[in-house]
Design a protein around this motif. Structure first.
Motif, mmCIF file in Angstrom:
data_model
loop_
_atom_site.group_PDB
_atom_site.id
_atom_site.type_symbol
_atom_site.label_atom_id
_atom_site.label_comp_id
_atom_site.label_asym_id
_atom_site.label_seq_id
_atom_site.Cartn_x
_atom_site.Cartn_y
_atom_site.Cartn_z
ATOM 1 N N LEU A 68 47.321 38.784 47.273
ATOM 2 C CA LEU A 68 47.798 37.540 47.888
ATOM 3 C C LEU A 68 47.202 36.387 47.102
ATOM 4 O O LEU A 68 45.991 36.352 46.880
ATOM 5 C CB LEU A 68 47.314 37.431 49.329
ATOM 6 N N ILE A 69 48.043 35.455 46.685
ATOM 7 C CA ILE A 69 47.554 34.269 46.001
ATOM 8 C C ILE A 69 47.811 33.084 46.923
ATOM 9 O O ILE A 69 48.958 32.740 47.199
ATOM 10 C CB ILE A 69 48.271 34.080 44.649
ATOM 11 N N LEU A 70 46.758 32.511 47.441
ATOM 12 C CA LEU A 70 46.904 31.439 48.422
ATOM 13 C C LEU A 70 46.300 30.160 47.858
ATOM 14 O O LEU A 70 45.099 30.082 47.622
ATOM 15 C CB LEU A 70 46.202 31.807 49.737
ATOM 16 N N ASP A 71 47.152 29.171 47.647
ATOM 17 C CA ASP A 71 46.705 27.898 47.093
ATOM 18 C C ASP A 71 46.447 26.944 48.260
ATOM 19 O O ASP A 71 47.386 26.552 48.946
ATOM 20 C CB ASP A 71 47.810 27.361 46.167
ATOM 21 N N GLU A 72 45.202 26.607 48.499
ATOM 22 C CA GLU A 72 44.821 25.683 49.584
ATOM 23 C C GLU A 72 45.472 26.075 50.910
ATOM 24 O O GLU A 72 46.213 25.278 51.490
ATOM 25 C CB GLU A 72 45.234 24.247 49.218
ATOM 26 N N PRO A 73 45.216 27.287 51.414
ATOM 27 C CA PRO A 73 45.958 27.759 52.598
ATOM 28 C C PRO A 73 45.639 27.004 53.876
ATOM 29 O O PRO A 73 46.411 27.068 54.821
ATOM 30 C CB PRO A 73 45.535 29.227 52.721
ATOM 31 N N THR A 74 44.530 26.295 53.925
ATOM 32 C CA THR A 74 44.191 25.619 55.182
ATOM 33 C C THR A 74 44.522 24.141 55.150
ATOM 34 O O THR A 74 44.202 23.422 56.086
ATOM 35 C CB THR A 74 42.694 25.796 55.517
ATOM 36 N N ASN A 75 45.194 23.711 54.089
ATOM 37 C CA ASN A 75 45.607 22.300 54.013
ATOM 38 C C ASN A 75 46.476 21.933 55.200
ATOM 39 O O ASN A 75 47.448 22.618 55.487
ATOM 40 C CB ASN A 75 46.421 22.071 52.729
ATOM 41 N N GLY A 76 46.142 20.857 55.865
ATOM 42 C CA GLY A 76 46.988 20.378 56.942
ATOM 43 C C GLY A 76 46.803 21.110 58.255
ATOM 44 O O GLY A 76 47.504 20.828 59.212
ATOM 45 N N LEU A 77 45.902 22.082 58.281
ATOM 46 C CA LEU A 77 45.689 22.807 59.536
ATOM 47 C C LEU A 77 44.555 22.159 60.328
ATOM 48 O O LEU A 77 43.608 21.621 59.759
ATOM 49 C CB LEU A 77 45.334 24.263 59.244
ATOM 50 N N ASP A 78 44.664 22.240 61.657
ATOM 51 C CA ASP A 78 43.576 21.748 62.493
ATOM 52 C C ASP A 78 42.461 22.811 62.496
ATOM 53 O O ASP A 78 42.648 23.914 61.988
ATOM 54 C CB ASP A 78 44.098 21.448 63.904
ATOM 55 N N PRO A 79 41.296 22.478 63.037
ATOM 56 C CA PRO A 79 40.173 23.430 62.987
ATOM 57 C C PRO A 79 40.540 24.798 63.542
ATOM 58 O O PRO A 79 40.139 25.828 62.990
ATOM 59 C CB PRO A 79 39.103 22.749 63.834
ATOM 60 N N GLN A 80 41.333 24.794 64.608
ATOM 61 C CA GLN A 80 41.755 26.065 65.210
ATOM 62 C C GLN A 80 42.609 26.850 64.206
ATOM 63 O O GLN A 80 42.393 28.038 63.975
ATOM 64 C CB GLN A 80 42.550 25.768 66.494
ATOM 65 N N GLY A 81 43.554 26.178 63.572
ATOM 66 C CA GLY A 81 44.422 26.820 62.591
ATOM 67 C C GLY A 81 43.622 27.322 61.404
ATOM 68 O O GLY A 81 43.894 28.397 60.869
ATOM 69 N N THR A 82 42.625 26.534 60.976
ATOM 70 C CA THR A 82 41.773 26.932 59.867
ATOM 71 C C THR A 82 41.049 28.234 60.193
ATOM 72 O O THR A 82 40.990 29.150 59.374
ATOM 73 C CB THR A 82 40.745 25.820 59.585
ATOM 74 N N ARG A 83 40.527 28.301 61.424
ATOM 75 C CA ARG A 83 39.839 29.530 61.841
ATOM 76 C C ARG A 83 40.793 30.708 61.838
ATOM 77 O O ARG A 83 40.455 31.811 61.405
ATOM 78 C CB ARG A 83 39.247 29.354 63.238
ATOM 79 N N GLU A 84 42.020 30.484 62.291
ATOM 80 C CA GLU A 84 43.005 31.571 62.344
ATOM 81 C C GLU A 84 43.334 32.071 60.947
ATOM 82 O O GLU A 84 43.474 33.269 60.721
ATOM 83 C CB GLU A 84 44.272 31.092 63.044
ATOM 84 N N VAL A 85 43.465 31.128 60.001
ATOM 85 C CA VAL A 85 43.764 31.540 58.623
ATOM 86 C C VAL A 85 42.609 32.358 58.072
ATOM 87 O O VAL A 85 42.810 33.384 57.418
ATOM 88 C CB VAL A 85 44.051 30.305 57.738
ATOM 89 N N ARG A 86 41.391 31.905 58.351
ATOM 90 C CA ARG A 86 40.234 32.656 57.864
ATOM 91 C C ARG A 86 40.227 34.070 58.426
ATOM 92 O O ARG A 86 39.990 35.043 57.707
ATOM 93 C CB ARG A 86 38.943 31.935 58.253
ATOM 94 N N ALA A 87 40.525 34.180 59.719
ATOM 95 C CA ALA A 87 40.546 35.499 60.352
ATOM 96 C C ALA A 87 41.644 36.363 59.734
ATOM 97 O O ALA A 87 41.446 37.557 59.473
ATOM 98 C CB ALA A 87 40.764 35.350 61.850
#
Lengths: 316, 313
Positions: free
Chosen positions: A166-185
Motif C-alpha cells: 500500500l502506498i499512502l501519500d499523506e493519508p491523514t490529511n484533512g481528517l479530524d483526530p478521530q479519523g486520524t486514529r482510525e486510519v492509524r488503526a
C-alpha cells in the motif's frame, strides 16, 4: 520474469527498491536527487519530509505516473504492469467523479484494473467500503461527501483487491483526530495481515506512532533511512532528574558511570544501559532529594533536528 | 554510498545514523519470505469492461444526455417549421423536397447540424476525455490501477466514436419520426430526379448515418489529440471548435479553394452523395479516406504524447 527482472542485487524481500532515482523537471528544478531507497517487505515504512521535499514526486515515479530522469525503481521485484495490480495507492489526496456515488466510483476504478475479476467486484467493493466505515454512504454522490469521507473513499479504493503493498501519500490529511486514529488503526491492521505499507507524511509524530521503518527526505535528497530503532538509537535514552541538590546528583550519576552529565534547570545524563530504577535508588540512597525523575527517549524530531540542525517544517 | 570513506563521513556528520548498507543487511536478516504467487493474469474481458465503464460514465453524465436531447430537438423544430411553411404552394427547393417526402427531413437535418452543432457535442466528449480526467485528478488513479496508457487512450477514443454515432443516430431517428408524422410516406425523389422506393430510401439514410458518424469519429480524434496536451478540458474543446470554424472560414475564401478537399468539415456535407442516382460512391470513399487520414494522424500524435507524458495533476 523477463521484462520485470529486479534491478541490481536488490534483496528479494524488498517491496520497493530505488537506485539513483532522479527527477529533474523542465526548468532544471531537481525534485528528487539520486534517491536510493529500500523498503523491506512487511514493514510499515514512514516516508518523511517537509512539504516540497520530493515525497510525492517519488511516489509518482514509483507508480509510473512520472518518468525518472535518471535511475530506476522497482515494486515487489516485478515489472510495473505486473506489480501495480498488487499495489494500492493514495496519491496527493482523493480524486473521484463528483456526479457518481461512492460505490459507482469504486466500480469505475476496479474496472480500470485489468486483473480484477468482474464477478467479485460487488463483493470486493462492499468489503472495501466496510473497512473504511463508508457502507452507509455507499449510495451517496461523491459531491456530497465531507473531506474526511473523501479521504476514506480514497483509502477504500486502495483496498479494492488483495494488496501486497500500500502506498499512502499523506493519508491523514484533512481528517479530524478521530479519523486520524482510525486510519492509524487501519494501517496497523493491514500491516498485521502481511501487507507492506509505505506511508508518506510531514507529521513526525504520526510516523513515530505507526511505522517500523522510516526515511527522511530533505529538498529532494535522502537524509536517513532505517528501522525506527536504528534511526533514534544513535541518540541515547536519557534520565532527567528534578532536584535542588544538583551538584550532588551530578556526582552520583557520574559515579554510577552515566555519561554526558549536564546540569541546568535539571540534571540529565545518558543512561548507558543502566536500569533507571537503580539510578533512582542510588540517588535517594545518597541522600539526593529527587522531586522528579523521568526517562526521556529520543524522538524522531530530535533525530531530524540532529540531522539538519533545523526544525522540521522550515522548508515547507 | 559506495565507499567506506563516505559512509564514515556521513556517520561522522550525522552521529547515530545507521548507514544505508546496514539497513539493507538488516532487511536480509529477516526470515525468508514465501515466494510471491504468480502475477494475477490479465482477464480476457478487461478491455471491454473498461470500455463498458467508460460508456456508462458518458451516457449517465447529465451534460452528455442534455446534448443528445438538444440535437434531438432540432429536427423536430425544423420539421414543424417546414410543415407550416409548406402550406404556401409557392415555396420550392428544399422545402418542397422535405414536404414531399417523410424521409427527406433526415437529410435536411443533417445539413443543418453537421457543420456546427454535432461537432460541438462530439468535441465536448472527446476533448474532455483525457483532459477532464487529468483536471479532476482521476487520471492518476486510473493509471495507477493500472489502466495502461495505450489501453486507456483506445477505450477513450472508442467511447468518443460511440458517442459520435449516438449523436448521428439520434438526429436521424428524431428526423425520421418527425418526418413520418408530418409528411407523406412513400417513394422518395432524389436530387438527380429519379425516384427510389421507401425501403431503398431507408437504406440510403443508414448509409448516410454511417458516413456522418465516420466524420464525427475523425473530429473526435482531433479533439483527443488536443485533449492529451492539457489538463483543462474546456481548452481542448474550444481548440477543436476553433479548428472547425477556421476551416469554415477558409472554405469561404475562393482563392483558397485548393485547400478545401483537405479540410475536415468540407467532407462532412458529402453525405448528400447518397441522394444521387446511383449513389456517388466516389465522393463517399474520398471522404472516408480523408477521415481515415485525420484519425491516423491525430491518434498517432495523441499516443506519442500521452504515452510518455508526466502525469503531475
Amino acid at each position: 520474469m523477463e521484462a520485470g527482472a529486479p534491478i541490481g542485487a536488490s534483496p528479494p524481500s524488498a517491496a520497493i527498491v530505488t537506485s539513483g532515482l532522479t527527477k529533474r523537471f523542465r526548468g532544471g528544478q531537481v525534485a528528487v536527487d539520486a534517491l536510493d531507497l529500500t523498503v523491506p517487505r512487511g514493514s510499515v515504512f514512514g516516508f518523511l519530509g517537509p512539504n516540497g521535499s520530493g515525497k510525492t514526486t517519488t511516489i509518482r515515479m514509483l507508480l509510473g505516473l512520472v518518468a525518472p530522469t535518471e535511475g530506476e525503481c522497482s515494486l515487489l521485484g516485478l515489472s510495473r504492469a505486473e506489480a501495480l495490480p498488487r499495489v494500492g495507492a493514495l496519491v496527493e489526496g482523493p480524486a473521484f467523479y463528483p456526479y457518481l456515488s461512492g460505490e459507482a466510483n469504486l466500480r469505475r476504478f476496479d474496472a480500470a484494473d485489468p486483473t480484477a475479476p468482474a464477478g467479485t467486484a460487488r463483493q470486493r467493493i462492499g468489503q472495501a467500503l466496510d473497512r473504511v466505515g463508508l457502507s452507509a454512504a455507499a449510495g451517496k454522490r461523491y459531491r456530497n461527501y465531507s473531506l474526511g469521507m473523501r479521504q476514506r473513499l480514497a483509502i477504500a479504493a486502495a483496498l479494492l483487491g488483495p494488496r501486497e503493498l500500500l502506498i499512502l501519500d499523506e493519508p491523514t490529511n484533512g481528517l479530524d483526530p478521530q479519523g486520524t486514529r482510525e486510519v492509524r488503526a487501519l494501517v496497523k491492521e493491514i500491516a498485521a495481515a502481511g501487507t507492506t505499507v509505505f506511508v508518506s507524511s510531514h507529521l513526525l509524530a504520526e510516523v513515530e506512532q505507526m511505522c517500523t521503518h522510516a526515511a527522511i527526505m530533505r529538498t529532494g535528497q535522502l537524509v536517513a533511512q532505517g528501522t525506527m530503532a536504528s534511526l533514534s538509537g544513535g541518540r541515547a535514552t536519557r534520565v532527567r532528574i528534578d532536584t535542588p541538590d544538583a551538584a550532588e546528583a551530578a556526582r552520583v550519576l557520574t559515579g554510577l558511570g552515566l555519561a554526558d552529565v549536564r546540569v541546568g534547570d535539571d540534571v540529565s545524563a545518558t543512561l548507558e544501559g543502566h536500569a533507571p530504577e537503580k539510578v533512582n535508588a542510588a540517588l535517594v540512597g545518597e541522600g539526593v532529594a529527587v522531586r522528579g525523575f523521568a526517562v526521556v527517549r529520543p524522538s524522531l524530531e530530535d533525530v531530524f533536528v540532529g540531522l539538519t540542525g533545523e526544525g522540521f517544517d522550515v522548508d515547507g | 554510498m559506495s565507499t567506506a570513506e563516505s559512509t564514515e563521513a556521513r556517520t561522522r556528520r550525522t552521529p547515530g545514523l545507521v548507514p544505508v548498507a546496514e539497513t539493507l543487511s538488516s532487511a536480509e536478516r529477516r526470515p525468508a519470505e514465501p515466494v510471491p504467487p504468480l502475477p494475477p493474469a490479465r482477464r480476457p474481458w478487461a478491455f471491454w469492461r473498461l470500455l463498458g465503464s467508460e460508456l456508462e460514465l458518458t451516457f449517465k453524465r447529465p451534460r452528455n444526455l442534455a446534448m443528445l436531447a438538444v440535437v434531438a430537438c432540432v429536427p423536430v423544430i425544423v420539421g414543424i417549421t417546414l410543415w407550416i411553411v409548406a402550406g404556401d404552394e409557392a415555396m420550392g427547393g428544399l422545402v418542397a423536397d422535405v414536404a414531399g417526402n417523410s424521409l427527406m427531413l433526415t437529410f435536411a437535418s443533417f445539413s443543418f447540424l453537421v457543420l456546427l452543432l454535432m461537432p460541438i457535442t462530439v468535441s465536448v466528449v472527446a476533448g474532455d476525455s483525457i483532459a477532464g480526467e487529468a483536471g479532476a485528478g482521476t487520471l492518476r488513479y486510473l493509471l495507477a490501477a493500472p489502466a495502461g496508457r495505450t489501453r486507456l487512450l483506445a477505450v477513450k477514443y472508442l467511447n468518443a466514436v460511440v458517442y459520435g454515432y449516438a449523436v448521428t443516430a439520434v438526429v436521424a431517428l428524431s428526423a425520421l419520426v418527425t418526418g413520418l408524422i408530418l409528411f407523406p410516406a412513400g417513394p422518395m425523389t432524389l436530387l438527380s430526379g429519379s425516384t427510389v422506393s421507401m425501403a431503398e430510401g431507408l437504406t440510403r439514410i443508414l448509409i448516410s448515418v454511417g458516413y456522418v458518424g465516420a466524420g464525427m469519429a475523425a473530429l473526435a480524434a482531433v479533439a483527443m489529440a488536443l485533449s492529451v496536451f492539457t489538463e483543462v478540458p474546456i481548452g481542448a474543446i474550444a481548440g477543436t471548435m476553433v479548428l472547425v470554424i477556421v476551416c469554415q472560414v477558409l472554405r469561404a475564401i475562393p482563392q483558397l479553394s485548393a485547400l478545401e478537399p483537405y479540410l475536415l468539415p468540407s467532407r462532412f456535407t458529402s453525405f448528400d452523395a447518397v441522394l444521387r442516382s446511383p449513389i456517388d460512391t466516389g465522393a463517399l470513399m474520398s471522404g472516408l479516406v480523408t477521415f481515415g487520414a485525420y484519425i491516423t494522424l491525430s491518434l498517432t500524435i495523441a499516443w506519442a504524447h500521452f504515452s510518455g507524458k508526466d502525469i503531475t495533476a
